[in-house]
Design a protein around this motif. Sequence first.
Motif, PDB file in Angstrom:
ATOM      1  N   THR A   1     -15.035   1.909   2.260  1.00 59.24           N
ATOM      2  CA  THR A   1     -15.805   3.149   2.209  1.00 59.24           C
ATOM      3  C   THR A   1     -15.269   4.189   3.182  1.00 59.24           C
ATOM      4  OG1 THR A   1     -17.410   2.260   3.798  1.00 59.24           O
ATOM      5  CG2 THR A   1     -17.910   1.992   1.449  1.00 59.24           C
ATOM      6  N   THR A   2     -14.555   3.745   4.204  1.00 54.10           N
ATOM      7  CA  THR A   2     -14.015   4.682   5.190  1.00 54.10           C
ATOM      8  C   THR A   2     -12.520   4.513   5.425  1.00 54.10           C
ATOM      9  OG1 THR A   2     -14.599   3.155   6.994  1.00 54.10           O
ATOM     10  CG2 THR A   2     -16.211   4.855   6.411  1.00 54.10           C
ATOM     11  N   ALA A   3     -11.941   3.374   5.027  1.00 52.55           N
ATOM     12  CA  ALA A   3     -10.583   3.057   5.479  1.00 52.55           C
ATOM     13  C   ALA A   3      -9.489   3.329   4.463  1.00 52.55           C
ATOM     14  CB  ALA A   3     -10.515   1.588   5.919  1.00 52.55           C
ATOM     15  N   PHE A   4      -9.792   3.322   3.157  1.00 56.64           N
ATOM     16  CA  PHE A   4      -8.712   3.482   2.196  1.00 56.64           C
ATOM     17  C   PHE A   4      -9.218   4.101   0.901  1.00 56.64           C
ATOM     18  CE2 PHE A   4     -10.132  -1.004   2.067  1.00 56.64           C
ATOM     19  CZ  PHE A   4     -10.566  -1.111   0.754  1.00 56.64           C
ATOM     20  N   ASP A   5      -8.255   4.594   0.093  1.00 54.83           N
ATOM     21  CA  ASP A   5      -8.541   5.250  -1.183  1.00 54.83           C
ATOM     22  C   ASP A   5      -7.669   4.656  -2.287  1.00 54.83           C
ATOM     23  OD1 ASP A   5     -10.377   7.283  -0.116  1.00 54.83           O
ATOM     24  OD2 ASP A   5      -8.586   8.155   0.823  1.00 54.83           O
ATOM     25  N   LYS A   6      -7.952   5.075  -3.514  1.00 50.20           N
ATOM     26  CA  LYS A   6      -7.169   4.623  -4.666  1.00 50.20           C
ATOM     27  C   LYS A   6      -5.680   4.897  -4.452  1.00 50.20           C
ATOM     28  CE  LYS A   6      -7.081   7.106  -8.442  1.00 50.20           C
ATOM     29  NZ  LYS A   6      -7.458   7.739  -9.745  1.00 50.20           N
ATOM     30  N   GLY A   7      -4.867   3.889  -4.759  1.00 56.34           N
ATOM     31  CA  GLY A   7      -3.424   4.040  -4.659  1.00 56.34           C
ATOM     32  C   GLY A   7      -2.831   3.654  -3.320  1.00 56.34           C
ATOM     33  N   ASP A   8      -3.673   3.464  -2.287  1.00 55.64           N
ATOM     34  CA  ASP A   8      -3.149   3.088  -0.971  1.00 55.64           C
ATOM     35  C   ASP A   8      -2.604   1.656  -0.990  1.00 55.64           C
ATOM     36  OD1 ASP A   8      -3.826   5.520   0.081  1.00 55.64           O
ATOM     37  OD2 ASP A   8      -5.657   4.829   1.075  1.00 55.64           O
ATOM     38  N   GLU A   9      -1.604   1.427  -0.138  1.00 55.47           N
ATOM     39  CA  GLU A   9      -1.047   0.086   0.051  1.00 55.47           C
ATOM     40  C   GLU A   9      -1.584  -0.484   1.357  1.00 55.47           C
ATOM     41  OE1 GLU A   9       3.278  -2.219   0.263  1.00 55.47           O
ATOM     42  OE2 GLU A   9       3.167  -0.041   0.495  1.00 55.47           O
ATOM     43  N   ILE A  10      -2.119  -1.709   1.290  1.00 58.63           N
ATOM     44  CA  ILE A  10      -2.793  -2.300   2.442  1.00 58.63           C
ATOM     45  C   ILE A  10      -2.193  -3.666   2.752  1.00 58.63           C
ATOM     46  CG2 ILE A  10      -5.014  -3.128   3.336  1.00 58.63           C
ATOM     47  CD1 ILE A  10      -6.348  -1.185   1.377  1.00 58.63           C
ATOM     48  N   TYR A  11      -1.970  -3.922   4.035  1.00 57.89           N
ATOM     49  CA  TYR A  11      -1.618  -5.265   4.489  1.00 57.89           C
ATOM     50  C   TYR A  11      -2.117  -5.431   5.925  1.00 57.89           C
ATOM     51  CZ  TYR A  11       2.360  -3.174   7.034  1.00 57.89           C
ATOM     52  OH  TYR A  11       3.147  -2.431   7.889  1.00 57.89           O
ATOM     53  N   ILE A  12      -2.098  -6.654   6.410  1.00 60.09           N
ATOM     54  CA  ILE A  12      -2.569  -6.937   7.758  1.00 60.09           C
ATOM     55  C   ILE A  12      -1.511  -7.733   8.516  1.00 60.09           C
ATOM     56  CG2 ILE A  12      -3.716  -9.129   7.196  1.00 60.09           C
ATOM     57  CD1 ILE A  12      -5.978  -8.270   9.105  1.00 60.09           C
ATOM     58  N   VAL A  13      -1.449  -7.523   9.827  1.00 59.96           N
ATOM     59  CA  VAL A  13      -0.585  -8.290  10.727  1.00 59.96           C
ATOM     60  C   VAL A  13      -1.503  -9.067  11.665  1.00 59.96           C
ATOM     61  CG1 VAL A  13       1.181  -8.207  12.513  1.00 59.96           C
ATOM     62  CG2 VAL A  13       1.282  -6.602  10.576  1.00 59.96           C
TER      63      VAL A  13
END
Length: 230
Positions: free
Chosen positions: A56-68
């Motif tokens: 709801t606050t961190a990302f939008d459609k089309g964004d690429e997400i990963y975690i370290v």
Amino acid sequence: PEMVSVSLSPSSVATDDLIEASASATDADGESIQYTYAWYVDGSLAAETGSQLDGTTAFDKGDEIYIVVTPSDASGDGASMSSDSLIVDNTPPESPGVLIDPSSPVEGVDDLVCEIDTEAGDVDGDTLSYTMSWSVDGVAFTDTETTTWDDDTVPADQTAEGELWVCAAVPDDGEDLGDSGWDEVEIMGPDVVTDFALEDVNKTSDSYGQAVSPRDMLEQVSGWYFGHST
């Protein structure tokens, strides 16, 4: 400690979803392991708030997400590990509010126009279009015209008293269709005078001076005289 695996769930994600990371590591000394999390959105550090990321606050459609994820024990940090990337999917639009105008149409007089009374919501902010479809008494009707949206109008000469007409509108954000909204109306007959009354001016009549109606004379012969004098 040494990282073993990092994964994200769900495996497909849309705007407003919550993503959760799962991490596993081993420690040769048997010490307790802690983890630190760094979330990346489109290659930039977005959050270090823990194992969850709120769309709801961190990302939008089309964004690429990963975690370290970095493991640590009493002796210090181990080597970090990255998860596979997720691409944020499109979210279909919500159902619109639909209204048929007029709400009490008269046969052969009023066109039926299917209108969007409340725009469908779309969390991605996409521009929406609508596809209209009609049915009459449960049977699809396609001989439509266009006022605002394609196929949103039924000509008046196609309607008859007592018919039930339904319009459904399906929103389209350019990628996915949303749930339909709908409205229905029943066709009314033409306006007629159902009753009226006049003062009885026949002094020989039992109803002299009273308001009388043809309904008072059922199964009898009655005469009505209209005159004017000066």
